[in-house]
Write a protein that holds these residues in place. Structure first.
Motif, PDB file in Angstrom:
ATOM      1  N   ASN A 139      47.627  34.931  22.098  1.00  0.00           N
ATOM      2  CA  ASN A 139      47.964  34.769  23.457  1.00  0.00           C
ATOM      3  C   ASN A 139      46.634  35.039  24.379  1.00  0.00           C
ATOM      4  O   ASN A 139      46.630  34.435  25.326  1.00  0.00           O
ATOM      5  CB  ASN A 139      48.989  35.478  23.826  1.00  0.00           C
ATOM      6  N   TRP A 140      45.905  36.021  23.718  1.00  0.00           N
ATOM      7  CA  TRP A 140      44.535  36.409  24.738  1.00  0.00           C
ATOM      8  C   TRP A 140      43.534  35.394  24.330  1.00  0.00           C
ATOM      9  O   TRP A 140      42.718  34.774  25.474  1.00  0.00           O
ATOM     10  CB  TRP A 140      44.011  37.558  24.081  1.00  0.00           C
ATOM     11  N   LEU A 141      43.433  34.636  23.330  1.00  0.00           N
ATOM     12  CA  LEU A 141      42.510  33.701  23.018  1.00  0.00           C
ATOM     13  C   LEU A 141      42.615  32.320  22.874  1.00  0.00           C
ATOM     14  O   LEU A 141      41.818  31.301  22.644  1.00  0.00           O
ATOM     15  CB  LEU A 141      41.708  33.928  21.557  1.00  0.00           C
ATOM     16  N   ILE A 142      43.877  32.073  23.276  1.00  0.00           N
ATOM     17  CA  ILE A 142      44.455  30.722  23.165  1.00  0.00           C
ATOM     18  C   ILE A 142      43.692  29.746  23.912  1.00  0.00           C
ATOM     19  O   ILE A 142      43.315  30.237  25.154  1.00  0.00           O
ATOM     20  CB  ILE A 142      46.026  30.370  23.353  1.00  0.00           C
ATOM     21  N   SER A 143      43.460  28.396  23.689  1.00  0.00           N
ATOM     22  CA  SER A 143      42.909  27.634  24.579  1.00  0.00           C
ATOM     23  C   SER A 143      43.744  26.934  25.306  1.00  0.00           C
ATOM     24  O   SER A 143      45.072  27.091  25.447  1.00  0.00           O
ATOM     25  CB  SER A 143      42.406  26.404  23.654  1.00  0.00           C
TER      26      SER A 143
END
Length: 601
Positions: A390-394
């Motif tokens: 959820n922090w790195l999602i595109s």
């Protein structure tokens, strides 16, 4: 003042919690000197009643006072938190969520248990997950069962169709043996295989027997050869079993249908159910075990020749088990025997040697099942994979709605840390630190598809490799393979397309695996959050021998760390971008996604 309050720190690692004997621990807490606190005490619980133990100042450094107290563990699981009083704090409680200037409940207390910890090798490992049918195939040929739908190695799985569970690509254990050089070069030292028992599907969670390796994988002979060769190379091998159900073609279930004792009692039959028996989520091919049967417990878990035990012995010599749907095992309506099953399984596994491990699969809030006396750890979905995604999602994936995952959400760094704390702080730290940090698995989308780029994938790798817990790689992630959900991610490993691999990402995995295996701080250190913002996360891992700081940035950001608070005499770069030390601060400024891993001197 608020910054100094955040620097009050204690965790369950060996730097702050030292076992003096069987039931006594020395606990330490560090407090900034500027806060001028007047009283520090441990508030624990003995037989349900709160007790206080005064702490004394044991050490002073330029920036901190260190206090300690001795806690005798009266109950197998003992909760405690720190009272911090007087001075500029006035009134505070320190628990696993941090410092609170108001009264708090026991739910996020620190936890001590007297149970044996997971073997050290498990904390120093990097795990490689293999779905046997899709990793590597030898040139051996096997009779194809009627249920199988043969596929060629260069095809992509249908992913979601009536054929999904039956697509046979032909991977086997002999093929894995042929690729051990590749795995050794990558650096992984634990191989975790999804189920290998003969079954009626390619995922094999519907076991037809617990007595033999599926002939499609090469049979018992192939598994024996694989474990022997892996062990010769210094690698461990972990199997996968479900204690919740068998397959409907399992020999036990066939005997149960015939009314044969004791097998009839192994399952729950109910004429009012559409299937006539309880099964996993209503799936007829997966009849659920009934643990009110003592004979079942003995045959599957606790008996001298139980399924769980005998595969840990020669000639198979597995090094442990990952238990599928552990959260459902023994639970049915008013019946809840899950904790008993976990304890029995732990005793059974440890009876085969102190170096064996037992990991649960529990894909939501697992804390209530992780007391430390059952599963050594858990597949860490809620306090690692989900917040990392959820922090790195595109941006494109944050609007993707695969039915099996529900809604994705994009979080900032502050919210990401709050999610990690919410799920990790309701269990013993040593259990949390013994869990597996996965970014992908055979049951999920692949991390590359989630984050959408090499740069963010590499930050995800840095995150997994430097947080508490044992990193787990799903085969193919290291070369940038993609997949949008579990079955879509089970593509055959593209051995013949090496030119198309993402070699830069594979090198990042290799670099981090080498660092992770060599670092005592990353294996055994605590976790101290130093800074978090919308686009950055910074945390310290400290085991008393080594201190590692991870600085992760998902986009352009600037981070400043005060060296006086870190009490370091400089630092050295381990991997990534090089920060600048100037004016008493460690500063890292990046204009694009990146990371810096540094070792404090």
């Amino acid at each position: 003042m608020m910054d100094e309050l955040k620097l009050i720190h204690h965790d369950g690692s060996n730097s702050f919690s030292v076992r003096k004997n069987q039931d006594e621990f020395q606990l330490r807490v560090k407090v900034p000197r500027i806060l001028e606190v007047e009283r520090i005490a441990i508030r624990s619980v003995k037989d349900g009643e709160p007790v206080f133990i005064e702490a004394t100042k044991e050490q002073t450094s330029p920036y901190y006072h260190w206090y300690s107290a001795h806690l005798k563990v009266h109950n197998p699981r003992t909760n405690y938190r720190w009272f911090i009083g007087g001075g500029k704090v006035n009134y505070g409680w320190l628990n696993q969520r941090g410092l609170h200037t108001f009264d708090v409940s026991d739910i996020h207390d620190f936890v001590i248990t007297t149970n044996e910890l997971i073997p050290e090798w498990a904390r120093r490992s990097v795990i490689y997950q293999i779905f046997p049918d899709r990793f590597a195939k030898s040139d051996r040929k096997y009779p194809i069962p009627d249920w199988a739908v043969p596929r060629s190695w260069d095809q992509w799985p249908e992913g979601s169709s009536p054929n999904t569970s039956f697509e046979y690509f032909g991977g086997d254990f002999w093929g894995v043996i042929e690729r051990l050089d590749y795995l050794c070069d990558l650096g992984v030292n634990v191989l975790y295989f999804t189920p290998f028992f003969r079954a009626g599907s390619i995922h094999r969670y519907d076991a037809a027997t617990f007595d033999e390796v599926d002939p499609l994988l090469g049979g018992n002979e192939a598994l024996i050869a694989l474990t022997e060769e892996a062990h010769r190379r210094g690698m461990r091998v972990v199997g996968d079993i479900t204690l919740n159900h068998s397959g409907a073609t399992h020999e036990w279930f066939i005997k149960a249908l015939a009314g044969e004792f004791p097998y009839r009692d192994f399952y729950t039959f109910d004429k009012d159910l559409p299937t006539g028996y309880e099964c996993w989520l209503g799936v007829p091919s997966l009849p659920k075990f009934d643990y009110r049967s003592e004979e079942l417990k003995s045959a599957l878990i606790s008996g001298d020749n139980s399924v769980l035990r005998r595969w840990l012995r020669p000639p198979f010599s597995l090094d442990g088990w990952r238990v599928d749907v552990a959260n459902m095992s023994g639970r049915l309506r008013e019946l809840d025997l899950t904790h008993e099953i976990a304890r029995l399984a732990r005793i059974a596994v440890e009876s085969e040697g102190p170096e064996k491990i037992l990991i649960a699969e529990h894909n939501h809030d697992a804390a209530a099942d992780l007391d430390g006396d059952g599963w050594h750890g858990n597949m860490n979905y809620t306090s690692f994979r989900n917040p990392a995604w959820n922090w790195l999602i595109s941006d494109s994936m944050s609007t993707f709605r695969p039915a099996k995952h529900g809604n994705f959400v994009k979080l900032g760094g502050i919210e990401t840390v709050e999610v990690i704390k919410e799920f990790s702080t309701r269990q013993p730290f040593q259990t949390y630190a013994s869990s597996w940090n996965l970014l992908s698995s055979h049951d999920s989308a692949r991390v590359r598809s989630i984050v959408g780029s090499r740069e963010l994938h590499q930050i995800a790798i840095a995150f997994a490799m430097t947080m508490p817990g044992t990193p787990m790689i799903f085969a193919g992630d290291e070369i940038g393979e993609e997949g949008l959900w579990g079955e879509d991610s089970r593509s055959p490993f593209p051995w013949e397309s090496e030119k198309e691999w993402d070699h830069a990402t594979r090198q990042t995995y290799k670099d981090f695996i080498a660092i992770r295996k060599a670092s005592s701080a990353l294996a055994f250190g605590g976790l101290e959050w130093l800074s978090q913002g919308e686009n950055h996360l910074v945390y310290l891992r400290d085991d008393g021998k080594e201190r590692i700081i991870s600085i992760l940035m998902r986009s352009a950001a600037e981070v400043h760390l005060h060296e006086s608070q870190l009490e370091n005499n400089g630092f050295e770069l381990v991997l990534g971008s090089t920060p600048i030390s100037r004016d008493g601060k460690i500063t890292l400024k990046l204009n694009s996604p990146g990371f810096s891993i540094i070792r404090l001197k």
